[in-house]
Design a protein around this motif. Sequence first.
Motif, PDB file in Angstrom:
ATOM      1  N   LEU A  52       0.835  -1.195   0.000  1.00  0.00           N
ATOM      2  CA  LEU A  52       0.000   0.000   0.000  1.00  0.00           C
ATOM      3  C   LEU A  52       0.878   1.257   0.000  1.00  0.00           C
ATOM      4  CD1 LEU A  52      -2.825   1.367   0.298  1.00  0.00           C
ATOM      5  CD2 LEU A  52      -2.391   1.326   2.755  1.00  0.00           C
ATOM      6  N   GLY A  53       1.865   1.295   0.880  1.00  0.00           N
ATOM      7  CA  GLY A  53       2.778   2.437   0.922  1.00  0.00           C
ATOM      8  C   GLY A  53       3.541   2.608  -0.378  1.00  0.00           C
ATOM      9  N   ALA A  54       3.981   1.485  -0.951  1.00  0.00           N
ATOM     10  CA  ALA A  54       4.702   1.545  -2.232  1.00  0.00           C
ATOM     11  C   ALA A  54       3.786   2.065  -3.335  1.00  0.00           C
ATOM     12  CB  ALA A  54       5.247   0.167  -2.592  1.00  0.00           C
ATOM     13  N   GLY A  55       2.520   1.681  -3.293  1.00  0.00           N
ATOM     14  CA  GLY A  55       1.564   2.186  -4.282  1.00  0.00           C
ATOM     15  C   GLY A  55       1.386   3.694  -4.169  1.00  0.00           C
ATOM     16  N   VAL A  56       1.383   4.217  -2.953  1.00  0.00           N
ATOM     17  CA  VAL A  56       1.276   5.665  -2.750  1.00  0.00           C
ATOM     18  C   VAL A  56       2.516   6.365  -3.306  1.00  0.00           C
ATOM     19  CG1 VAL A  56       1.128   7.483  -0.997  1.00  0.00           C
ATOM     20  CG2 VAL A  56      -0.296   5.445  -0.789  1.00  0.00           C
ATOM     21  N   VAL A  57       3.694   5.765  -3.111  1.00  0.00           N
ATOM     22  CA  VAL A  57       4.931   6.334  -3.671  1.00  0.00           C
ATOM     23  C   VAL A  57       4.864   6.341  -5.197  1.00  0.00           C
ATOM     24  CG1 VAL A  57       7.420   5.987  -3.932  1.00  0.00           C
ATOM     25  CG2 VAL A  57       6.361   5.767  -1.679  1.00  0.00           C
ATOM     26  N   VAL A  58       4.395   5.250  -5.794  1.00  0.00           N
ATOM     27  CA  VAL A  58       4.270   5.182  -7.264  1.00  0.00           C
ATOM     28  C   VAL A  58       3.276   6.229  -7.752  1.00  0.00           C
ATOM     29  CG1 VAL A  58       3.461   3.723  -9.170  1.00  0.00           C
ATOM     30  CG2 VAL A  58       4.998   2.780  -7.443  1.00  0.00           C
ATOM     31  N   LEU A  59       2.172   6.403  -7.048  1.00  0.00           N
ATOM     32  CA  LEU A  59       1.206   7.437  -7.414  1.00  0.00           C
ATOM     33  C   LEU A  59       1.853   8.823  -7.352  1.00  0.00           C
ATOM     34  CD1 LEU A  59      -1.710   8.215  -8.141  1.00  0.00           C
ATOM     35  CD2 LEU A  59      -2.203   8.239  -5.687  1.00  0.00           C
ATOM     36  N   ALA A  60       2.641   9.079  -6.324  1.00  0.00           N
ATOM     37  CA  ALA A  60       3.341  10.363  -6.202  1.00  0.00           C
ATOM     38  C   ALA A  60       4.314  10.562  -7.357  1.00  0.00           C
ATOM     39  CB  ALA A  60       4.076  10.429  -4.866  1.00  0.00           C
ATOM     40  N   LEU A  61       5.018   9.506  -7.740  1.00  0.00           N
ATOM     41  CA  LEU A  61       5.943   9.608  -8.878  1.00  0.00           C
ATOM     42  C   LEU A  61       5.176   9.889 -10.171  1.00  0.00           C
ATOM     43  CD1 LEU A  61       8.419   6.704  -8.016  1.00  0.00           C
ATOM     44  CD2 LEU A  61       8.851   9.189  -7.906  1.00  0.00           C
ATOM     45  N   GLY A  62       4.004   9.273 -10.325  1.00  0.00           N
ATOM     46  CA  GLY A  62       3.179   9.541 -11.508  1.00  0.00           C
ATOM     47  C   GLY A  62       2.710  10.986 -11.544  1.00  0.00           C
ATOM     48  N   LEU A  63       2.320  11.516 -10.395  1.00  0.00           N
ATOM     49  CA  LEU A  63       1.919  12.916 -10.332  1.00  0.00           C
ATOM     50  C   LEU A  63       3.101  13.844 -10.638  1.00  0.00           C
ATOM     51  CD1 LEU A  63      -0.405  12.935  -7.197  1.00  0.00           C
ATOM     52  CD2 LEU A  63      -1.077  13.254  -9.574  1.00  0.00           C
ATOM     53  N   ALA A  64       4.280  13.498 -10.133  1.00  0.00           N
ATOM     54  CA  ALA A  64       5.470  14.307 -10.406  1.00  0.00           C
ATOM     55  C   ALA A  64       5.804  14.272 -11.891  1.00  0.00           C
ATOM     56  CB  ALA A  64       6.651  13.811  -9.569  1.00  0.00           C
ATOM     57  N   TRP A  65       5.683  13.107 -12.490  1.00  0.00           N
ATOM     58  CA  TRP A  65       5.938  12.993 -13.931  1.00  0.00           C
ATOM     59  C   TRP A  65       4.954  13.857 -14.715  1.00  0.00           C
ATOM     60  CZ3 TRP A  65       3.105  10.299 -17.874  1.00  0.00           C
ATOM     61  CH2 TRP A  65       3.764  10.243 -19.089  1.00  0.00           C
ATOM     62  N   GLY A  66       3.688  13.840 -14.298  1.00  0.00           N
ATOM     63  CA  GLY A  66       2.691  14.690 -14.943  1.00  0.00           C
ATOM     64  C   GLY A  66       2.978  16.169 -14.736  1.00  0.00           C
ATOM     65  N   ALA A  67       3.512  16.517 -13.569  1.00  0.00           N
ATOM     66  CA  ALA A  67       3.823  17.923 -13.282  1.00  0.00           C
ATOM     67  C   ALA A  67       4.940  18.445 -14.175  1.00  0.00           C
ATOM     68  CB  ALA A  67       4.199  18.088 -11.812  1.00  0.00           C
ATOM     69  N   THR A  68       5.794  17.554 -14.661  1.00  0.00           N
ATOM     70  CA  THR A  68       6.881  18.010 -15.544  1.00  0.00           C
ATOM     71  C   THR A  68       6.342  18.502 -16.875  1.00  0.00           C
ATOM     72  OG1 THR A  68       7.252  15.795 -16.460  1.00  0.00           O
ATOM     73  CG2 THR A  68       8.554  16.419 -14.518  1.00  0.00           C
ATOM     74  N   SER A  69       5.147  18.073 -17.250  1.00  0.00           N
ATOM     75  CA  SER A  69       4.587  18.501 -18.533  1.00  0.00           C
ATOM     76  C   SER A  69       3.798  19.805 -18.432  1.00  0.00           C
ATOM     77  CB  SER A  69       3.685  17.395 -19.113  1.00  0.00           C
ATOM     78  OG  SER A  69       2.551  17.229 -18.290  1.00  0.00           O
ATOM     79  N   ILE A  70       3.690  20.347 -17.231  1.00  0.00           N
ATOM     80  CA  ILE A  70       2.966  21.608 -17.022  1.00  0.00           C
ATOM     81  C   ILE A  70       3.973  22.748 -17.057  1.00  0.00           C
ATOM     82  CG2 ILE A  70       1.516  22.922 -15.434  1.00  0.00           C
ATOM     83  CD1 ILE A  70       0.531  20.239 -14.309  1.00  0.00           C
ATOM     84  N   SER A  71       3.613  23.812 -17.711  1.00  0.00           N
ATOM     85  CA  SER A  71       4.491  24.970 -17.839  1.00  0.00           C
ATOM     86  C   SER A  71       4.869  25.509 -16.469  1.00  0.00           C
ATOM     87  CB  SER A  71       3.774  26.061 -18.638  1.00  0.00           C
ATOM     88  OG  SER A  71       4.500  27.271 -18.566  1.00  0.00           O
ATOM     89  N   SER A  72       6.117  25.928 -16.339  1.00  0.00           N
ATOM     90  CA  SER A  72       6.574  26.492 -15.071  1.00  0.00           C
ATOM     91  C   SER A  72       6.697  28.008 -15.122  1.00  0.00           C
ATOM     92  CB  SER A  72       7.914  25.873 -14.675  1.00  0.00           C
ATOM     93  OG  SER A  72       8.904  26.225 -15.634  1.00  0.00           O
ATOM     94  N   ASP A  73       6.208  28.627 -16.189  1.00  0.00           N
ATOM     95  CA  ASP A  73       6.268  30.080 -16.297  1.00  0.00           C
ATOM     96  C   ASP A  73       5.559  30.704 -15.107  1.00  0.00           C
ATOM     97  OD1 ASP A  73       7.578  29.817 -18.696  1.00  0.00           O
ATOM     98  OD2 ASP A  73       5.740  29.975 -19.896  1.00  0.00           O
ATOM     99  N   ALA A  74       6.265  31.575 -14.420  1.00  0.00           N
ATOM    100  CA  ALA A  74       5.709  32.213 -13.228  1.00  0.00           C
ATOM    101  C   ALA A  74       4.513  33.075 -13.597  1.00  0.00           C
ATOM    102  CB  ALA A  74       6.767  33.042 -12.527  1.00  0.00           C
TER     103      ALA A  74
END
Length: 176
Positions: free
Chosen positions: A20-42
């Motif tokens: 269960l904990g490992a699944g939460v970590v994988v979900l967090a990594l998936g969200l982080a990967w998705g965040a890389t595709s969002i523009s970071s322009d302030a």
Amino acid sequence: MTDTVRDALPADARRHQTWLGAGVVVLALGLAWGATSISSDAGYAGVGPNFLPWVVSVLLGLCGVWLVWEARTGGFRDMDETDGADRGDWPGFAWVTAGILLNALLITKIGFILSCALCFVLAVRGFKASEGRLDLRPRAWITDSLIGIAISAPVYWMFTKALAISLPGLTATGWL
């Protein structure tokens, strides 16, 4: 959960908790990967649109690591005894799932208010079915439909009129 009870936790239960904990970590990594595709322009206030997804993914990752650590060092602490059923209620789950899927399918065809009201009606059927109180009489369907409309209509009007957020409507007037 006391130390003696935690020490007595079967290895199988600790393994499930670790997964269960490992699944939460994988979900967090998936969200982080998705965040890389969002523009970071302030934008306004110096933060970009990817700020919140990064905050959520980091915090979720920390929670996942904590869950894994808890599981590996004896199991989750202070867990209450389960008070629900031993097994999931599949008919109730099917009603709720049908409501969610039909809402997603019909929201652009029949509008926000009616699709959300339908979702509410089917979710009520699911929750009542899980309690053994499924009521399929026409009066129950009508009552729940009216309650669903009474809930979803003000939400629709608040979003479209007060917040100027576009939601699919039934008519072009913007009131249904």
